[in-house]
Design a protein around this motif. Structure first.
Motif, mmCIF file in Angstrom:
data_model
loop_
_atom_site.group_PDB
_atom_site.id
_atom_site.type_symbol
_atom_site.label_atom_id
_atom_site.label_comp_id
_atom_site.label_asym_id
_atom_site.label_seq_id
_atom_site.Cartn_x
_atom_site.Cartn_y
_atom_site.Cartn_z
ATOM 1 N N ASP A 40 -10.499 -12.120 2.442
ATOM 2 C CA ASP A 40 -9.335 -11.725 1.647
ATOM 3 C C ASP A 40 -9.456 -12.370 0.272
ATOM 4 N N TRP A 41 -8.411 -12.234 -0.547
ATOM 5 C CA TRP A 41 -8.494 -12.755 -1.908
ATOM 6 C C TRP A 41 -8.686 -14.266 -1.912
ATOM 7 N N ASP A 42 -8.186 -14.932 -0.883
ATOM 8 C CA ASP A 42 -8.362 -16.385 -0.816
ATOM 9 C C ASP A 42 -9.857 -16.738 -0.759
ATOM 10 N N ILE B 50 -12.283 -14.740 -1.848
ATOM 11 C CA ILE B 50 -12.889 -14.317 -3.129
ATOM 12 C C ILE B 50 -12.687 -15.430 -4.171
ATOM 13 N N PHE B 51 -11.461 -15.999 -4.216
ATOM 14 C CA PHE B 51 -11.190 -17.069 -5.191
ATOM 15 C C PHE B 51 -11.986 -18.335 -4.847
ATOM 16 N N ALA B 52 -12.152 -18.605 -3.532
ATOM 17 C CA ALA B 52 -12.924 -19.798 -3.121
ATOM 18 C C ALA B 52 -14.364 -19.658 -3.614
ATOM 19 N N LEU C 202 4.319 -11.877 -9.757
ATOM 20 C CA LEU C 202 4.213 -11.667 -8.308
ATOM 21 C C LEU C 202 2.751 -11.363 -7.954
ATOM 22 N N GLY C 203 2.139 -12.259 -7.181
ATOM 23 C CA GLY C 203 0.704 -12.131 -6.903
ATOM 24 C C GLY C 203 -0.070 -12.641 -8.117
ATOM 25 N N CYS C 204 0.271 -13.863 -8.535
ATOM 26 C CA CYS C 204 -0.257 -14.392 -9.816
ATOM 27 C C CYS C 204 -1.746 -14.711 -9.753
ATOM 28 N N GLY C 205 -2.337 -14.756 -8.539
ATOM 29 C CA GLY C 205 -3.778 -15.014 -8.414
ATOM 30 C C GLY C 205 -4.154 -16.358 -9.001
ATOM 31 N N THR C 206 -5.136 -16.364 -9.907
ATOM 32 C CA THR C 206 -5.571 -17.642 -10.493
ATOM 33 C C THR C 206 -4.847 -17.934 -11.813
ATOM 34 N N GLY C 207 -3.874 -17.110 -12.170
ATOM 35 C CA GLY C 207 -2.927 -17.511 -13.217
ATOM 36 C C GLY C 207 -3.101 -16.934 -14.614
ATOM 37 N N ARG C 208 -3.936 -15.907 -14.786
ATOM 38 C CA ARG C 208 -4.204 -15.466 -16.170
ATOM 39 C C ARG C 208 -2.948 -14.982 -16.911
ATOM 40 N N HIS C 209 -2.020 -14.280 -16.223
ATOM 41 C CA HIS C 209 -0.819 -13.802 -16.921
ATOM 42 C C HIS C 209 0.247 -14.889 -17.026
ATOM 43 N N LEU C 210 0.312 -15.691 -15.987
ATOM 44 C CA LEU C 210 1.259 -16.818 -15.961
ATOM 45 C C LEU C 210 1.019 -17.735 -17.171
ATOM 46 N N LEU D 195 4.029 -16.484 -7.670
ATOM 47 C CA LEU D 195 4.016 -16.409 -6.200
ATOM 48 C C LEU D 195 2.733 -15.703 -5.798
ATOM 49 N N ASP D 196 2.053 -16.262 -4.810
ATOM 50 C CA ASP D 196 0.820 -15.620 -4.325
ATOM 51 C C ASP D 196 0.548 -16.123 -2.904
ATOM 52 N N GLY D 197 -0.130 -15.292 -2.130
ATOM 53 C CA GLY D 197 -0.462 -15.662 -0.755
ATOM 54 C C GLY D 197 -1.743 -16.469 -0.642
ATOM 55 N N SER D 198 -2.431 -16.715 -1.752
ATOM 56 C CA SER D 198 -3.726 -17.391 -1.681
ATOM 57 C C SER D 198 -3.635 -18.858 -2.120
ATOM 58 N N GLN E 73 3.114 -17.783 -0.579
ATOM 59 C CA GLN E 73 3.637 -17.012 0.557
ATOM 60 C C GLN E 73 3.256 -15.551 0.404
ATOM 61 N N LYS E 74 3.451 -14.799 1.451
ATOM 62 C CA LYS E 74 3.165 -13.366 1.448
ATOM 63 C C LYS E 74 4.298 -12.604 0.754
ATOM 64 N N ILE E 75 3.955 -11.521 0.084
ATOM 65 C CA ILE E 75 4.999 -10.747 -0.604
ATOM 66 C C ILE E 75 5.806 -9.881 0.370
ATOM 67 N N GLU E 76 5.351 -9.805 1.608
ATOM 68 C CA GLU E 76 6.129 -9.050 2.597
ATOM 69 C C GLU E 76 7.110 -9.965 3.340
ATOM 70 N N GLN E 77 7.290 -11.186 2.803
ATOM 71 C CA GLN E 77 8.326 -12.090 3.330
ATOM 72 C C GLN E 77 9.391 -12.257 2.253
ATOM 73 N N SER F 295 3.536 -7.627 -11.864
ATOM 74 C CA SER F 295 2.678 -7.710 -10.678
ATOM 75 C C SER F 295 1.465 -6.822 -10.944
ATOM 76 N N ILE F 296 0.352 -7.479 -11.222
ATOM 77 C CA ILE F 296 -0.849 -6.760 -11.650
ATOM 78 C C ILE F 296 -1.836 -6.670 -10.489
ATOM 79 N N GLN F 297 -2.007 -5.457 -9.988
ATOM 80 C CA GLN F 297 -2.972 -5.161 -8.914
ATOM 81 C C GLN F 297 -2.695 -5.958 -7.628
HETATM 82 C C1 LIG Z 1 -6.468 -8.245 -7.571
HETATM 83 S S1 LIG Z 1 -5.800 -9.846 -7.371
HETATM 84 C C2 LIG Z 1 -4.765 -9.881 -8.825
HETATM 85 C C3 LIG Z 1 -4.310 -11.267 -9.216
HETATM 86 C C4 LIG Z 1 -3.431 -11.336 -10.479
HETATM 87 N N1 LIG Z 1 -2.268 -10.509 -10.394
HETATM 88 C C5 LIG Z 1 -4.232 -10.977 -11.697
HETATM 89 O O1 LIG Z 1 -3.998 -9.899 -12.253
HETATM 90 O O2 LIG Z 1 -5.074 -11.768 -12.096
HETATM 91 C C6 LIG Z 1 -4.647 -9.578 -6.045
HETATM 92 C C7 LIG Z 1 -3.756 -10.774 -5.781
HETATM 93 O O3 LIG Z 1 -2.734 -10.407 -4.887
HETATM 94 C C8 LIG Z 1 -2.580 -11.421 -3.915
HETATM 95 N N2 LIG Z 1 -2.064 -10.766 -2.699
HETATM 96 C C9 LIG Z 1 -2.580 -9.665 -2.101
HETATM 97 N N3 LIG Z 1 -1.848 -9.321 -1.034
HETATM 98 C C10 LIG Z 1 -0.853 -10.238 -0.954
HETATM 99 C C11 LIG Z 1 0.241 -10.412 -0.064
HETATM 100 N N4 LIG Z 1 0.445 -9.577 0.948
HETATM 101 N N5 LIG Z 1 1.067 -11.467 -0.277
HETATM 102 C C12 LIG Z 1 0.860 -12.317 -1.301
HETATM 103 N N6 LIG Z 1 -0.149 -12.187 -2.186
HETATM 104 C C13 LIG Z 1 -0.993 -11.158 -2.018
HETATM 105 C C14 LIG Z 1 -3.962 -11.999 -3.738
HETATM 106 O O4 LIG Z 1 -3.936 -13.297 -3.172
HETATM 107 C C15 LIG Z 1 -4.482 -11.952 -5.159
HETATM 108 O O5 LIG Z 1 -4.160 -13.121 -5.857
#
Ligand SMILES: C[S@@+](CC[C@H](N)C(=O)[O-])C[C@H]1O[C@@H](n2cnc3c(N)ncnc32)[C@H](O)[C@@H]1O
Length: 208
Positions: free
Chosen positions: A3-5, A7-9, A40-48, A61-64, A87-91, A105-107
């Motif tokens: 998963d993305w976790d 990929i980031f590792a 939402l789903g900030c990943g490694t933080g580029r937009h934040l 917020l991100d699940g990874s 946390q997960k975005i489905e919570q 929320s980008i991708q």
């Molecule tokens: C394509 S990356 C985009 C990251 C960030 N938005 C960016 O543009 O750099 C997808 C992100 O969504 C997060 N993600 C995917 N499904 C998720 C879920 N169900 N709950 C929380 N985060 C999730 C991943 O951990 C990952 O950081």
């Protein structure tokens, strides 16, 4: 299942440059008096990081856990701070009703089945102020790097790649009609294909 976790590792700060429309979005946020933003789903933080530098109060917020650890280190390097949640975005999101002026929320939102996407959209609506702004992007099926034949269909327009780095992760590919339906609580001013070949939507919560 990767998963993305993972990929980031493996790849670290995977995405560096922010979305090509972020500068335009920043101006729009300023015009609309936006102050507090959720990435939402900030990943490694580029937009934040980008938006913090522009003077906004930004939450992530991100699940990874790995993605957030990279974000924390990046924040330290830049001498910036943000409240991050893993946390997960489905919570249920850990924020009060009407807390944010904008959600980006980008991708991210497409990484779920429709039941969970609908839950997340409802949470976005809940935590936004009336007329709060959304900017979200999703991949296009026709532009996706894994062909349809190499993906398993699990429900209408939701596929799991059987190959590639996102192998095993659900991907929902929205149609425009579906976006209008799913985001019916928002007035969408723009639905377009961005320079990264993703569908982008810009809108505001309809006051009810
Ligand atoms: C394509 S990356 C985009 C990251 C960030 N938005 C960016 O543009 O750099 C997808 C992100 O969504 C997060 N993600 C995917 N499904 C998720 C879920 N169900 N709950 C929380 N985060 C999730 C991943 O951990 C990952 O950081």
């Amino acid at each position: 299942m990767p998963d993305w976790d993972d990929i980031f590792a493996e790849k670290g700060k995977y995405f560096l440059k922010p979305h090509p429309d972020i500068e335009r979005l920043t101006n729009l946020f300023k015009e609309k008096g936006v102050q507090r933003i959720l990435d939402l789903g900030c990943g490694t933080g580029r937009h934040l990081i980008f938006l913090l530098k522009k003077g906004f109060e930004v939450y992530g917020l991100d699940g990874s856990p790995n993605g957030l650890e990279i974000t924390i280190n990046w924040l330290k390097e830049e001498n910036l701070s943000s409240e991050l949640t893993c946390q997960k975005i489905e919570q249920e999101f850990p924020y009060k009703d009407g807390f944010f002026d904008a959600v980006i929320s980008i991708q991210v939102m497409h990484h779920n089945v429709m039941k969970d996407i609908l839950f997340s959209v409802n949470e976005i609506k809940r935590i936004l102020k009336p007329e709060g702004v959304i900017f979200l992007t999703f991949p296009l099926l026709q532009g996706f790097y894994v062909s349809k034949e190499n993906m398993k269909k699990i429900e209408a327009r939701t596929y799991i790649p059987l190959t590639g780095q996102e192998k095993g992760l659900p991907h929902h590919f929205f149609t425009v009609a579906e976006i209008k339906r799913v985001f019916g609580a928002f007035s969408l001013s723009e639905i377009y294909i961005d320079k990264t070949n993703h569908r982008a939507i810009l809108g505001q919560k309809i006051e009810m």
